[in-house]
Design an enzyme around this catalytic site. Structure first.
Site, short mmCIF file in Angstrom:
data_model
loop_
_atom_site.label_atom_id
_atom_site.label_comp_id
_atom_site.label_asym_id
_atom_site.label_seq_id
_atom_site.Cartn_x
_atom_site.Cartn_y
_atom_site.Cartn_z
N MET A 174 57.64 20.46 34.32
CA MET A 174 57.40 21.83 33.84
C MET A 174 57.70 22.91 34.90
SD MET A 174 56.73 21.02 30.83
CE MET A 174 56.16 22.48 30.00
N ARG A 175 58.59 22.61 35.82
CA ARG A 175 58.98 23.60 36.82
C ARG A 175 60.47 23.88 36.69
NH1 ARG A 175 54.44 25.85 39.24
NH2 ARG A 175 52.88 24.22 39.44
N ASN A 177 67.80 16.96 31.26
CA ASN A 177 66.47 17.41 30.82
C ASN A 177 66.33 17.14 29.33
OD1 ASN A 177 63.96 18.81 30.92
ND2 ASN A 177 64.96 20.62 30.06
N HIS A 190 64.45 18.74 25.94
CA HIS A 190 63.80 19.99 25.52
C HIS A 190 63.31 19.86 24.08
CE1 HIS A 190 62.87 24.21 25.45
NE2 HIS A 190 63.43 24.26 24.27
#
Ligand code: GRF
Length: 264
Positions: free
Chosen positions: A136-137, A158, A160
């Site tokens: 979450m960064r 990633n 999403h």
């Protein structure tokens, strides 16, 4: 699977159900990969126990305490060697360039300090692909350029919780439901210098009905994420993914350019 195994590094922040799906796919030989480390920004990440159970080395880079420490005395913060604020500021499009310069500086400097620690913690574990599994960064160009050290070779993926480019940000399923969408979905993409804006590798979708709740939408989405992430990793492992720039003439003197993923 019978191909050469790639080495995956994983970064998580929370429960790690995607991490678990990738661990299972590796252990069950469904993908040509093995996970060489799991790192987190969050000392309480529940997903750490999943990694430990699978005998995968773990580490924590505590972003919150780094940010707090910086806040006490920003001017005496020790920045990583090679960190050029002006260069990173100009490359990034995570945050609007109109943002208060002091705030932008603090954001990029704190992240670079944390990212240098992450990179140092990752150093003992060489890897081919870095997967963000609920990390979450935001990552800044400082970190991204250290990983993507060959031009055009994207090495960070990633997942999403929305059908990008709709609903970037942290609450993709919630945003999809609240907007009244009749279809939701998930996206695996490569990381670029923006927020959830990189070239799309794969997407899966599900219907949303009037009786759905945020919980049911999350549940439908996660079940698809657990399929999509291993499938996308396998395409990478097979060397089938390349990123190409496409240019479209839109007529009336306008054009559109976009880097997209082509799967052979
Ligand atoms: C997932 O919905 C993923 O799409 C998003 O964060 C969530 C992580 O869940 N980036 P988990 O930690 O893998 O269970």
């Amino acid at each position: 699977m019978g191909g050469k195994q790639i080495r995956i590094g994983a970064l998580i922040s929370g429960g790690g159900t995607n991490l678990q799906a990738i661990i299972d796919a590796c252990v069950q030989d469904k993908i040509d990969a093995r996970i060489v480390f799991v790192g987190t920004d969050n000392p309480d990440a529940k997903g750490l126990a999943r990694a430990q159970k699978a005998n995968i080395p773990t580490f924590v880079t505590n972003y919150s305490s780094i940010i707090k420490e910086y806040g006490k005395n920003p001017d005496s913060a020790i920045l990583p060697e090679g960190f050029e604020l002006a260069d990173i500021m100009q490359k990034q499009f995570l945050i609007s360039q109109d943002t208060d310069p002091g705030k932008l500086k603090a954001f990029l400097e704190t992240r670079a300090i944390a990212e240098r620690r992450l990179l140092d913690a990752m150093k003992p574990y060489p890897f081919d692909l870095l997967v963000l599994a609920g990390f979450m960064r935001n990552l800044t160009p400082y970190f991204i350029d250290e990983i993507n050290d060959e031009p055009g070779r994207y090495r960070i993926m990633n997942i999403h919780p929305a059908l990008l480019p709709a609903f970037p940000g942290t609450d993709g399923y919630g945003d999809t439901l609240r907007y009244g969408c009749k279809v939701g979905g998930c996206t695996v993409h490569f990381i670029d210098y923006g927020e959830d804006s990189g070239p799309i590798i794969g997407q899966k979708s599900f219907p949303i009905s009037d009786t759905d709740t945020k919980e049911s939408v999350i549940s439908k989405g996660l079940h698809l994420e657990w399929q999509l992430y291993p499938e996308s990793i396998q395409k990478f492992a097979e060397g089938r993914l390349s990123v190409v720039e496409k240019n479209y003439d839109l007529g009336n003197g306008k054009s559109f350019s976009r880097k997209i993923v082509v799967c052979s």
